[in-house]
Design a protein around this motif. Structure first.
Motif, PDB file in Angstrom:
ATOM      1  N   GLU A  17       0.827  -1.202   0.000  1.00 21.99           N
ATOM      2  CA  GLU A  17       0.000   0.000   0.000  1.00 21.99           C
ATOM      3  C   GLU A  17       0.859   1.248   0.000  1.00 21.99           C
ATOM      4  N   ILE A  19       4.652   3.523  -0.208  1.00 24.80           N
ATOM      5  CA  ILE A  19       5.934   3.605  -0.903  1.00 24.80           C
ATOM      6  C   ILE A  19       7.029   3.375   0.122  1.00 24.80           C
ATOM      7  N   VAL A  46       4.904  -3.845 -16.233  1.00 30.75           N
ATOM      8  CA  VAL A  46       5.318  -2.480 -15.894  1.00 30.75           C
ATOM      9  C   VAL A  46       5.317  -2.306 -14.375  1.00 30.75           C
ATOM     10  N   PRO A  47       6.516  -2.338 -13.771  1.00 29.08           N
ATOM     11  CA  PRO A  47       6.582  -2.163 -12.317  1.00 29.08           C
ATOM     12  C   PRO A  47       6.444  -0.691 -11.935  1.00 29.08           C
ATOM     13  N   ALA A  48       5.789  -0.433 -10.797  1.00 25.31           N
ATOM     14  CA  ALA A  48       5.715   0.929 -10.262  1.00 25.31           C
ATOM     15  C   ALA A  48       6.009   0.847  -8.760  1.00 25.31           C
ATOM     16  N   TYR A  49       5.609   1.860  -7.985  1.00 21.16           N
ATOM     17  CA  TYR A  49       5.960   1.897  -6.554  1.00 21.16           C
ATOM     18  C   TYR A  49       5.406   0.697  -5.783  1.00 21.16           C
ATOM     19  N   THR A  50       4.120   0.390  -5.989  1.00 19.48           N
ATOM     20  CA  THR A  50       3.474  -0.646  -5.177  1.00 19.48           C
ATOM     21  C   THR A  50       2.803  -1.712  -6.037  1.00 19.48           C
ATOM     22  N   THR A  51       2.902  -1.565  -7.342  1.00 19.90           N
ATOM     23  CA  THR A  51       2.143  -2.443  -8.246  1.00 19.90           C
ATOM     24  C   THR A  51       2.999  -2.937  -9.419  1.00 19.90           C
ATOM     25  N   LEU A 138      11.124   3.874  -9.654  1.00 23.69           N
ATOM     26  CA  LEU A 138      10.252   3.739 -10.816  1.00 23.69           C
ATOM     27  C   LEU A 138      10.925   4.421 -12.000  1.00 23.69           C
ATOM     28  N   VAL A 139      10.777   3.833 -13.188  1.00 20.14           N
ATOM     29  CA  VAL A 139      11.237   4.504 -14.399  1.00 20.14           C
ATOM     30  C   VAL A 139       9.999   4.765 -15.247  1.00 20.14           C
ATOM     31  N   GLY A 140       9.720   6.029 -15.518  1.00 23.08           N
ATOM     32  CA  GLY A 140       8.506   6.359 -16.258  1.00 23.08           C
ATOM     33  C   GLY A 140       8.417   7.842 -16.486  1.00 23.08           C
ATOM     34  N   TYR A 147      12.512   7.953 -11.038  1.00 21.05           N
ATOM     35  CA  TYR A 147      11.986   8.542  -9.815  1.00 21.05           C
ATOM     36  C   TYR A 147      12.818   7.966  -8.676  1.00 21.05           C
TER      37      TYR A 147
END
Lengths: 234, 325
Positions: A17, A19, A46-51, A138-140, A147
């Motif tokens: 939930e 970061i 696509v990986p992100a902070y929590t997903t 995160l890369v985006g 980030y």
């Protein structure tokens, strides 16, 4: 862990939930596990902070045996199976990267504002920004844009009220509690404090990015002369 | 080879998109109606992912330097070949020295033109798609200009067989009902978005009951809609995560934005809905100032529509293969 459809071509896999470092490691491990499982029809992760967002093609999934009336359920079950064996060891090996930065002047038009916000002298802001250890969360946003988490809390500065139409490539910025580097000249609302001569995005190479999620980053102060030398050598 | 006489407003080289690099922040892009691109490629005997031209609002004028087979689809651009009307959705023989021209889009916004053998530009990260902001891919990473010369790849055996006996315009046309047409005929079908529950019951009802207007702020990244407010139950901040084509993002207090294929890879706005992939091509045809409505369908229906359309395209291909025998 929760798996939710996002339209008819993607599943979102939630691995936490908040970061934080532990969640980010789970995200990296999950990506590695899903990649290894090679789920039929899954086209991109696509990986992100929590997903992790898993994009898929329903036709390929059905061709591999998914029931046409429950494609997402079939894919989700396979993802869960792959994630059952989640282990931090399966994640890609992170690398440490040093990023040379020329702070202030025309390269860092917002450095004074960041210093005022932090109630610190400009030299102290540079020292603290360049001595902290960061992790690529995160890369985006744009190709190769990292980030970074790990910004010293005092340096946290709100985004510009009016984003700039063009931020030069290599610009190092701060937005809230995040710091990052613009790989391409794009519009942007981050506070720009310096610039690096490194190329963070290079489409002619594979991988096309200097930094990937999980990588460790340190900034190193360089003079204008060294900046010009490195820029000329790349 | 094709010479660009007039470039039109925004004519770019596109294929189906740059896949596999979203984890590095690289935009997928590609033809805004991937199905339309696959159909016109099929008509000229190309593989699905062959590069073609996409144009918007004002189409290009092109001179062909070699004999070839072309097909185009999309909005009504008043297309002409040597001063005669150039029909869409069918195979057209073009002889060296001939010029085709597209005018301003009358209904809808975009068109796609496939040429036998595909537009031959270098692959960048596995794709020939133009990524304008990044300045790479496609033809020198930019929209076409007058004087540009495009090379074409080798035509397939099917095309060569067909060309040897084809009339000027094929008697047949391939025109699936939704292909490249604006959504005036009916609502754009959409699913509940992952943040559906974040919105107040009133907002949920309003979204599917209202008529929305596309604003002038539309590009390959997304279409902004004007209409009633869509309040959330409570103000919540979202952690940025991967986004998808068709996501209907609702910024706090702002107008909804429907994301198109040149969207960013991650985003952080709650999504009240996601447009079904079968209707993405129609979404790309909504002209500024035009109205659009959304109709809710289930995930199973969205998949079933998608699978049915794939079966249709397969039948079309089987038919086309026989034509050249």
């Amino acid at each position: 862990m929760r798996i939710t459809p996002v339209g008819d071509g993607a599943l979102r896999i939630e691995l936490g939930e908040r970061i934080d470092e532990a969640t980010q490691q789970r995200v990296q491990a999950a990506c590695a596990a899903l990649d290894a499982a090679a789920i039929p029809g899954c086209t991109e992760l696509v990986p992100a902070y929590t997903t992790v967002t898993a994009h898929y093609d329903a036709l390929a999934a059905v061709a591999a045996g998914a029931p046409p009336d429950d494609v997402a359920g079939w894919l989700g079950a396979r993802a869960e199976l792959a994630l059952g064996k989640l282990s931090a060891k399966s994640a890609r090996k992170a690398v440490s990267v040093e990023i040379p930065v020329c702070y202030g002047g025309e390269f860092g038009p917002d450095l004074a504002r960041v210093a005022a916000q932090a109630k610190l002298p400009v030299e102290e802001v540079i020292k603290r920004h360049a001595s902290a250890s960061y992790t690529v969360a995160l890369v985006g946003f744009s190709p190769g844009f990292p980030y970074l988490s790990g910004l010293p809390p005092q340096l946290s500065t709100p985004r510009l009220a009016q984003p700039r139409a063009q931020v030069p490539a290599g610009s190092v910025g701060i937005a809230g509690a995040q710091t990052g580097v613009y790989p391409l000249a794009t519009p942007g609302g981050w506070n720009i404090i310096g610039r690096t001569p490194l190329r963070l995005f290079r489409p002619e190479q594979n991988p096309p990015v200097l930094l990937q999620p999980g990588d460790r980053v340190k900034f190193r102060t360089v003079t204008r002369e060294e900046f010009a030398r490195q820029e000329g050598a790349r | 080879m094709i010479s660009v006489v007039k470039p039109g407003l925004l004519t770019t080289v596109q294929d189906l998109g740059r896949f596999g690099y979203q984890k590095f922040g690289v935009v997928v892009g590609g033809a805004l109606d991937r199905f339309a691109a696959r159909v016109v490629n099929s008509i000229v005997g190309n593989h699905d992912n062959a590069a073609l031209l996409e144009f918007a609002q004002l189409g290009p004028e092109l001179r062909f330097e070699t004999d070839t087979l072309i097909a185009w689809t999309g909005a009504d651009f008043g297309a002409q070949i040597g001063g005669e009307p150039l029909p869409s959705d069918r195979a057209v023989r073009v002889r060296a020295g001939e010029t085709i021209s597209f005018g301003a889009a009358r209904a809808g916004v975009r068109g796609w033109l496939a040429v036998a053998g595909g537009i031959d530009v270098p692959l960048v990260l596995g794709s020939r798609t133009t990524y304008r902001r990044g300045g790479f891919g496609g033809f020198e990473g930019r929209p076409l200009r007058a004087g540009d010369v495009l090379r074409c790849g080798d035509a397939s055996e099917w095309t060569r067989n067909y060309l040897s006996k084809a009339p000027r315009f094929s008697a047949w046309a391939v025109r699936p009902p939704t292909l490249g047409k604006p959504p005036s005929a009916g609502a754009v079908r959409a699913l509940r978005g992952p943040e559906w529950d974040w919105f107040a019951a009133e907002a949920q009802r309003t979204f599917f009951a209202s008529e929305w207007t596309a604003t002038k702020d539309a590009d390959r990244m997304g279409v902004r809609l004007a209409g009633p407010a869509l309040p959330q139950r409570e103000t919540r901040e979202m952690v940025s995560e991967g986004v998808v084509d068709g996501a209907v993002q609702v910024p706090a207090g702002g107008a909804p934005i429907v994301l198109l294929p040149s969207r960013q890879t991650v985003g952080g706005y709650p999504r009240i809905a996601v447009v079904a992939s079968v209707d993405m091509g129609r979404m790309a045809q909504i002209a500024p100032g035009k109205a659009v409505r959304f109709q809710e369908i289930s995930l199973a229906e969205a998949h079933s529509l998608y699978l049915a359309r794939e079966r249709d395209l397969n039948r079309v291909r089987t038919g086309l293969t026989r034509l050249a025998l």
